[in-house]
Write an enzyme that holds these catalytic residues in place. Structure first.
Site, short mmCIF file in Angstrom:
data_model
loop_
_atom_site.label_atom_id
_atom_site.label_comp_id
_atom_site.label_asym_id
_atom_site.label_seq_id
_atom_site.Cartn_x
_atom_site.Cartn_y
_atom_site.Cartn_z
N HIS A 206 67.53 -28.54 9.69
CA HIS A 206 67.94 -27.18 10.08
C HIS A 206 66.82 -26.15 9.87
O HIS A 206 65.85 -26.41 9.20
CB HIS A 206 69.25 -26.76 9.41
CG HIS A 206 69.21 -26.61 7.92
ND1 HIS A 206 70.21 -26.00 7.22
CD2 HIS A 206 68.30 -27.01 6.99
CE1 HIS A 206 69.92 -26.02 5.93
NE2 HIS A 206 68.78 -26.62 5.76
N GLU A 207 66.99 -25.03 10.54
CA GLU A 207 65.95 -23.96 10.56
C GLU A 207 64.61 -24.48 11.09
O GLU A 207 63.56 -24.02 10.65
CB GLU A 207 65.74 -23.34 9.17
CG GLU A 207 66.97 -22.99 8.38
CD GLU A 207 67.98 -22.16 9.13
OE1 GLU A 207 67.59 -21.48 10.09
OE2 GLU A 207 69.17 -22.22 8.80
N GLY A 208 64.68 -25.40 12.02
CA GLY A 208 63.44 -25.89 12.66
C GLY A 208 62.99 -27.20 12.06
O GLY A 208 62.66 -27.27 10.88
#
Lengths: 599, 599
Positions: free
Chosen positions: A441-443
């Protein structure tokens, strides 16, 4: 220590001996603060973490939230713990006094939330997302939005979310389909489907404030057509009281490998004609605002990974000291007593690796948090800009490095426990499952690699990258003549030279063939991350040597451990990603050229 | 392909083009067999795997066996699938015709069971343990034991276990406390507590045959005092009918991270005075017998890891071809359609790494299985001894390499799926949890490293190690003049030289300071494993080049894929462990010298 969340000696060493955060009390914003108030906040957080958050961590993993009759049902300990946290005021730790905050430095606020993460990352997430969402509104919202939405969030009455991903578009935000139609009263009507929305629904707070990416009717295609909206679960009247239910419904819960205590939701907006939303910032400029939150979230992800790795390490260390098994390789008499696991060199290797990863990762996250403080509040514009640039450069590393290597630490913690580590009766298996989310998550790592090599290294004419090199060289310079650090400095110095050559070679290739230059950006991210953490380890060793020689606040064994671990990291870990420098430097085409039908 | 267990093209390539297993039909034992009968068994196994084992894999993870009223309750699909497997006769695939077996080569039998593992490793375990236990009795038991216990196991009526570990003694088998007291009738009374006993209790078979390590009253201390016993759950009368319940009780189930469908049990022997047991082999020599089973189990662990990695790879590949996300880095127009994930270089890197790990791992396991056949049935004593020695040398690698790198493949399969991969709605998350067991059971990496460097490399005057080097050099020699393999051969050749130097240096140090020489045995295991798998990749590339140039049975793209993946492995993966060769060669003391109070 009875809690296994943090080594408090290490935390004090990092904050005061390595990063010297006492200097922040000279920043005007923090002038009321001192080491005493910093420590008081940290002690409070650790108390809440160990007494209120840690005890139900396992229970919420085994008994995860359920979707029943359109509502989320979960164990009562979650609400109780969040109530205790709310009452400490720590959810507004870094906010202005006049907004009800404590005006503590970001590094202290991050430390506090980090301790909560280490105790129970899932319950923490409801608070962590709220803090990040309120920070975004404070940075980009109108005064009215701050008052109506952000202040109740900082007080912990409302919770927050970030609604980016849609079922067909994860990393590719420019392709979202959610729509926002302007209304005569200045508000918008939002419709669309969002997925993987953490804390997207629950009964833990009076209200939930969703920060939603959507497109206006006249939006240009792609990422430049995204706008950002506040969409509350319940409308908020002018007097702050709650109005009717907004047109947002919980379509279902997603069941995850770990992080199970945090609801992961599918939300449908606008099934009954459109959810009421309020534009944050300028139209079509929503990504800038969301990236404010996302960059903060990326540091949060890194810190969460570190803290999961850290608690796993402390559990493994404890186990390795207590549990006896086998004998030394040269002990031939099977009638002698078994020895503690920690006396086996291979177990020490696994403990050293964990120590190197989690203490190195923590130094990275806390250093980054000091850059947040300097970026906002350093006395000179020059210092603020330098900090902002360095933070921007390091963000992909802060996100990715801990989520790779502190997950590895969690795997090693299991390995130290042997068969017991694989069972749900021991907490290390949960840490490992919880932490596996963080590389995603978040890239993802792939996205972070492209951000670093494709954008960050060369931004502002490469000046922030050069400034980082300068800092590393300065550390190397400062260790000159220190025999105890000679080996470590040499190892780092060689790696730095390799990184520089690699970067230069790739920058040249990028100009003519960006696809090729960026094909192995992930490997570059790994090399870069190891050099940065290696640098921070050398700085830790420097500070430890000082402590050792000048009789610092901690035991000599503590400082000696830092010196040994620095050498372990530089000798045993640094060479691995660097071994691919030649592949990188030559912009090798193997992965780029693999024909699709050859798999 | 509709099943995602194996690429059948790859399997045929490995068995017939790489390993040429058709040659086994010239061994007297296998003279009735041919490629047709091999393929028929494999096709049958794949049919059972995909139609009967795969469908309930997820259900048994979500709804794991429970301990209710002293019995194990589990989903009915498990018994049904094992019944189907039993009826195929594959549980005795490699056994003698006169014992009801098919007398198939071990490599074919392993392939068959491997396909079942890939479909559902947990349900398979009941059968796999039974096969291994019956093999042990066939190798070390009396005729009566073979008839009374092993034959019903080969027929699938009785199931088997291996009972080694006790709560206080995992890897340190010499310290077990279970006791066996001889009786006048020639039997023994066994008492003690065992833990982590897979398939230790269930209602799936008429009986359960435990193979138990225990010590006789006059046993010398340590591993040289261990004896091996057959302890059935129900006594077996002379006519083969079942007698009374033996004194073995299920004390509880252990709840694991993965592999949940297989019961992991705590068993108490002799709470009512002693469980009836029968000695297998000589007194005090039980470890030799158990190691027969354990070495087989170690190949089984490697193969299980590979198959979990393999199915994960095929799922990831499928997803990467179907799912669209983002655009190429040089596509500036956001209005163009999104492209499939597989078109991103970083996704191809993750797929290449998985392909390199799982196809390389499969070649390692199948090659080892051919050594089992050669060791037992090769026409000359010389060939049998050479195969036995090489198998012995490679066993720690076959156990550890796949369980490290095919677990890594499972992690990459999750990563390719992004957020979806972290959810329990997609199978890749279960594969990752299931596979995390494999680095632990049947000897951790640390144990395998010590076995390899401390014992295997130098056994028989180092002749098996030298023989392996000779084989690798012969492959390098055979690639001379082949331009397509030049780069790969060079990379392997350099790594081989490094491994040889490292081995020699460590052998010298071992003589005077074994603790120091063995301190980093784990790193040595990693280097050695990568060189062996690199060698097998070069052999795959050789065979692929032949197929490409001589118009082999498969598509050119298949062969080209092998060439590319060989190069990927040698270029991108081989350098990482080898980067620590210098640390190894110098017998670095960092891990050895870390003082215990410095953690």
């Amino acid at each position: 220590m009875s809690q296994k969340i943090i080594n408090t000696d290490d935390l004090a060493f990092l904050l005061y001996e390595l990063l010297d955060i006492e200097r922040f009390s000279q920043f005007p914003r923090y002038e009321d603060h001192s080491r005493d108030t910093f420590d008081a906040a940290i002690e409070l957080a650790l108390k809440v973490a160990s007494e209120t958050f840690a005890p139900h961590n396992h229970a919420c993993d085994e008994d995860e939230p359920r979707f029943e009759n359109g509502k989320v049902v979960m164990r009562p300990e979650v609400a109780e713990a969040l109530k205790v946290l709310r009452e400490t005021g720590l959810m507004a730790a870094s906010q202005d006094y006049e907004r009800g905050g404590m005006q503590l430095p970001a590094v202290v606020a991050q430390t506090c939330i980090g301790l909560i993460k280490g105790a129970n990352v899932s319950t923490q997430a409801y608070a962590g997302l709220t803090i990040a969402a309120s920070n975004l509104i404070m940075a980009h919202g109108t005064d009215e939005q701050k008052q109506r939405f952000a202040e109740p969030m900082m007080a912990g009455r409302f919770f927050g979310t970030m609604c980016l991903t849609e079922p067909h578009a994860g990393s590719s935000l420019g392709d979202i389909k959610s729509r926002a139609v302007p209304q005569d009263d200045g508000s918008y009507r939002i419709s669309g489907n969002k997925i993987f929305i953490s804390a997207g629904d629950h009964e833990l707070s009076e209200n939930i404030i969703h920060l939603v990416l959507a497109k206006l009717p006249d939006a240009p295609p792609g990422a430049k057509g995204i706008s950002l909206f506040i969409v509350p679960k319940f409308l908020v009247n002018e007097d702050g009281s709650l109005g009717e239910r907004n047109d947002v419904i919980l379509a279902g819960l997603i069941h995850k490998m770990g992080y199970r205590g945090t609801t992961s939701t599918m939300l449908n907006f606008g099934e009954k004609g459109g959810a009421v939303g309020y534009l944050v910032g300028e139209p079509h400029n929503g990504l800038a605002g969301m990236f404010h939150m996302m960059n903060e979230a990326r540091i949060g992800v890194g810190l969460g990974s570190v803290m999961l790795g850290y608690t796993g390490y402390l559990h493994a260390l404890d186990y390795a000291r207590d549990r006896t098994q086998g004998r030394s390789m040269t002990e031939r008499d099977p009638a002698t007593p078994m020895i503690p696991l920690i006396q086996h060199a291979d177990v020490r290797r696994m403990l050293l690796a964990q120590k190197a990863f989690v203490e190195g990762g923590l130094s990275l996250c806390l250093f980054s948090a000091t850059l947040v403080d300097e970026k906002k509040h350093a006395p000179t514009a020059e210092a603020r800009e330098a900090a902002a640039g360095l933070l921007d450069l390091l963000t992909p590393i802060v996100k990715s490095w801990p989520s790779q290597f502190c997950l590895e630490a969690n795997s090693l913690a299991i390995q130290v426990h042997g068969g017991y580590g694989y069972t749900r009766e021991y907490p290390v298996e949960q840490f490992y499952r919880d932490n596996r989310l963080n590389p995603i998550h978040e890239g993802t790592h792939g996205i972070q690699g492209q951000d670093l090599l494709g954008r960050k290294v060369s931004m502002a004419g490469g000046q922030h990258y050069q400034a980082l090199l300068q800092r590393i060289r300065a550390t190397l310079e400062a260790t000159r003549g220190r025999d105890e650090l000679k080996t470590s400095a040499e190892l780092l110095s060689n790696a730095l030279a390799t990184l520089e050559e690699t970067t230069s070679a790739l920058q040249v290739i990028k100009k003519t063939d960006p696809n090729r230059a960026l094909a192995n950006a992930y490997l570059y991210l790994e090399c870069f991350g190891h050099v940065v953490v290696g640098w921070l380890w050398l700085r830790q060793a420097q500070a430890a040597l000082k402590g050792l020689q000048e009789g610092g606040a901690r035991q000599p064994a503590f400082y000696q451990g830092k010196l040994n671990t620095c050498e372990y990291f530089l000798r045993y870990e640094l060479p691995k990603p660097l071994a691919l420098a030649e592949v990188l430097r030559s912009a090798d085409r193997t992965t780029l050229d693999m024909p699709l039908d050859c798999f």
